[in-house]
Design an enzyme around this catalytic site. Structure first.
Site, PDB file in Angstrom:
ATOM      1  N   CYS A 102       0.846  -1.185   0.000  1.00  0.00           N
ATOM      2  CA  CYS A 102       0.000   0.000   0.000  1.00  0.00           C
ATOM      3  C   CYS A 102       0.886   1.242   0.000  1.00  0.00           C
ATOM      4  O   CYS A 102       1.562   1.521   0.995  1.00  0.00           O
ATOM      5  CB  CYS A 102      -0.896  -0.004   1.231  1.00  0.00           C
ATOM      6  SG  CYS A 102      -1.811   1.528   1.318  1.00  0.00           S
ATOM      7  N   GLY A 103       0.868   1.952  -1.102  1.00  0.00           N
ATOM      8  CA  GLY A 103       1.709   3.145  -1.226  1.00  0.00           C
ATOM      9  C   GLY A 103       1.206   4.304  -0.387  1.00  0.00           C
ATOM     10  O   GLY A 103       1.992   4.956   0.309  1.00  0.00           O
ATOM     11  N   HIS A 104      -0.100   4.540  -0.413  1.00  0.00           N
ATOM     12  CA  HIS A 104      -0.590   5.706   0.339  1.00  0.00           C
ATOM     13  C   HIS A 104      -0.387   5.471   1.833  1.00  0.00           C
ATOM     14  O   HIS A 104      -0.065   6.387   2.583  1.00  0.00           O
ATOM     15  CB  HIS A 104      -2.068   6.000   0.007  1.00  0.00           C
ATOM     16  CG  HIS A 104      -3.052   5.287   0.870  1.00  0.00           C
ATOM     17  ND1 HIS A 104      -3.575   4.054   0.560  1.00  0.00           N
ATOM     18  CD2 HIS A 104      -3.582   5.625   2.078  1.00  0.00           C
ATOM     19  CE1 HIS A 104      -4.401   3.680   1.535  1.00  0.00           C
ATOM     20  NE2 HIS A 104      -4.430   4.606   2.454  1.00  0.00           N
ATOM     21  N   ASP A 307     -10.163   3.957  -4.374  1.00  0.00           N
ATOM     22  CA  ASP A 307      -9.024   4.679  -3.812  1.00  0.00           C
ATOM     23  C   ASP A 307      -9.166   6.170  -4.119  1.00  0.00           C
ATOM     24  O   ASP A 307      -9.227   6.564  -5.284  1.00  0.00           O
ATOM     25  CB  ASP A 307      -7.715   4.138  -4.399  1.00  0.00           C
ATOM     26  CG  ASP A 307      -6.514   4.552  -3.567  1.00  0.00           C
ATOM     27  OD1 ASP A 307      -6.644   5.482  -2.746  1.00  0.00           O
ATOM     28  OD2 ASP A 307      -5.443   3.948  -3.747  1.00  0.00           O
ATOM     29  N   GLY A 312      -0.498   4.488  -4.674  1.00  0.00           N
ATOM     30  CA  GLY A 312       0.963   4.467  -4.761  1.00  0.00           C
ATOM     31  C   GLY A 312       1.546   3.231  -5.406  1.00  0.00           C
ATOM     32  O   GLY A 312       2.466   3.317  -6.232  1.00  0.00           O
ATOM     33  N   SER A 313       1.040   2.061  -5.052  1.00  0.00           N
ATOM     34  CA  SER A 313       1.607   0.840  -5.647  1.00  0.00           C
ATOM     35  C   SER A 313       1.257   0.743  -7.120  1.00  0.00           C
ATOM     36  O   SER A 313       2.006   0.168  -7.922  1.00  0.00           O
ATOM     37  CB  SER A 313       1.141  -0.405  -4.882  1.00  0.00           C
ATOM     38  OG  SER A 313      -0.252  -0.384  -4.683  1.00  0.00           O
TER      39      SER A 313
HETATM   40  O1  LIG Z   1      -1.654   3.541  -2.496  1.00  0.00           O
HETATM   41  C1  LIG Z   1      -1.799   2.304  -2.553  1.00  0.00           C
HETATM   42  O2  LIG Z   1      -0.953   1.572  -3.047  1.00  0.00           O
HETATM   43  C2  LIG Z   1      -3.029   1.699  -1.923  1.00  0.00           C
HETATM   44  N1  LIG Z   1      -4.142   2.605  -1.816  1.00  0.00           N
HETATM   45  C3  LIG Z   1      -5.324   1.781  -1.687  1.00  0.00           C
HETATM   46  C4  LIG Z   1      -5.019   0.622  -2.575  1.00  0.00           C
HETATM   47  C5  LIG Z   1      -3.525   0.430  -2.515  1.00  0.00           C
HETATM   48  O3  LIG Z   1      -3.235  -0.616  -1.618  1.00  0.00           O
END
Ligand SMILES: O=C(O)[C@H]1NCC[C@@H]1O
Length: 399
Positions: A102-104, A307, A312-313
């Site tokens: 999870c990037g965020h 999202d 982020g990913s």
């Molecule tokens: O930013 C991300 O990578 C995450 N945001 C919700 C779904 C991903 O896991």
């Protein structure tokens, strides 16, 4: 399987959490009253899934959370923390289960871990502050590997909300570009019209994503003109199409187990949504001004969770795709917006760039973004509450 009853959280033994948002997407960070999880990080995740799913449901779903809530459970003891390769471990959770990356959440955790003390983060004292860049770096053990997080830091030692947190992804790569996926009759959505196939890209950035343009999905007016529920329906059916096709499985699996290699989300893109003007004076937008290009999309992941952030990913996956296609040079920056960050001038998108080659055609991607604290929670469950240690989603119950 019978769920063991969780000890608490009672009014005298509550679960305490910090909530943050990254580009509008929530992260609920939990560090106490976590059910007993032992072994490697992936073993801990398996136990959380099979024996303590109520804990996730309690904190992610209603009435304490909601359909689109996201959580991070701190794991200070994992095999990579014990060996000194990582400073902290984390499990990510959402409306359906647990994710690989999870990037965020990583961006939010970066600030949180710099700000907390050793009671919550035992290795806090081992972090190194770099006076030249005025940042603190840490290694986060996430289910897909290790990500290096760099957090702007003030002279007081606290994180600096004015500058972006960044992380370097695990090796990210394109697994299929311009792939024609045939859509069996039973999965076809109305907007496909007479078509029986769609063209997509598939890529990995810690999790596997399917990228599809709004036009290709059957929305010629683009993302700006589509109702959310129409995008939801079409992206759900596209995901089911890809997942149900055994010939496509290798594209979202590689050599990984089913627990690690699966299609996590569908990113709907719209290349016609061009540059959005920066918010005057905002630190977040100033930091984005030197990026040469910009893209907008909306990601549906897990059980059709939306999202709010640019994911982020998936930014890592999209940068890997762009690099493989020759449209993004090493070090060149691109702004990635979600429909939400694009629409709300107070939210900044993420900036993605190739950090370095990871070998075998993969790249490590640098993703930058801003996270902010939104509140502190002390969650309890009263013994008289018939809901007990559980949560629900109004979307999943027949009303
Ligand atoms: O930013 C991300 O990578 C995450 N945001 C919700 C779904 C991903 O896991």
């Amino acid at each position: 399987m019978e769920q063991p009853h969780l000890a608490g959280p009672s009014p005298i033994n509550p679960i305490t959490c910090v909530d943050m948002h990254t580009a509008g997407e929530p992260t609920r960070i939990i560090w106490n009253n976590i059910p007993p999880l032992a072994g490697t990080l992936l073993e801990q995740r398996a136990q959380a899934k099979s024996r303590f799913d109520e804990f996730r449901r309690l904190l992610m779903l209603e009435p304490r959370g909601h359909y689109d809530m996201y959580g991070a459970i701190l794991r200070p003891e994992t095999e990579l923390v014990v060996s000194g390769q990582a400073d902290m471990g984390v499990l990510f959770m959402h409306n359906e289960g647990f994710s690989t990356m999870c990037g965020h959440g990583t961006i939010a955790l970066g600030r949180f871990l710099v700000d907390v003390d050793e009671k919550i983060f035992p290795r806090r004292k081992h972090l190194s502050y770099d006076p030249d860049s005025r940042t603190t770096a840490l290694n986060l053990h996430v289910p897909c590997g290790i990500v290096r997080v760099t957090v702007p830091t003030l002279s007081s030692g606290k994180s600096d909300a004015e500058r972006p947190v960044s992380f370097v992804s695990v090796p990210s790569f394109a697994t299929a570009t311009s792939l024609t996926v045939s859509v069996p009759e039973k999965y076809r959505w109305a907007e496909l019209g007479g078509r029986s196939s769609v063209t997509v890209d598939i890529a990995y950035g810690g999790a596997y994503y399917c990228m599809v343009s709004a036009e290709e999905l059957g929305f010629p007016g683009g993302l700006g003109e589509v109702a959310l529920q129409d995008m939801d329906r079409a992206s759900k059916l596209l995901k089911e199409t890809v997942v149900a096709n055994p010939e496509l499985q290798y594209l979202t699996r590689d050599s990984r187990t089913a627990e690690e290699g699966f299609l996590y989300g569908v990113m709907i893109t719209d290349s016609r949504l061009g540059h959005v003007s920066a918010v005057e004076g905002s630190a977040a937008s100033r930091a984005q001004l030197d990026a040469g290009s910009e893209e907008t999309g909306l990601c549906f992941f897990a059980n059709q969770q939306i999202d709010r952030s640019p994911t982020g990913s998936c930014v890592a996956a999209r940068v890997a795709l762009a690099y493989a296609a020759g449209s993004l040079a090493k070090g060149e920056k691109r702004v990635y917006n979600s429909l939400v960050t694009r629409a709300h001038r107070g939210l900044a998108g993420f900036v993605g760039s190739v950090f370095d080659d990871a070998g075998s055609g993969g790249v490590r991607v640098c993703v930058e973004g801003y996270a902010y604290y939104t509140g502190y929670h002390t969650f309890v469950v009263e013994k008289e509450d018939g809901l007990g240690v559980d949560g629900f989603s109004v979307r999943d119950i027949a009303l």
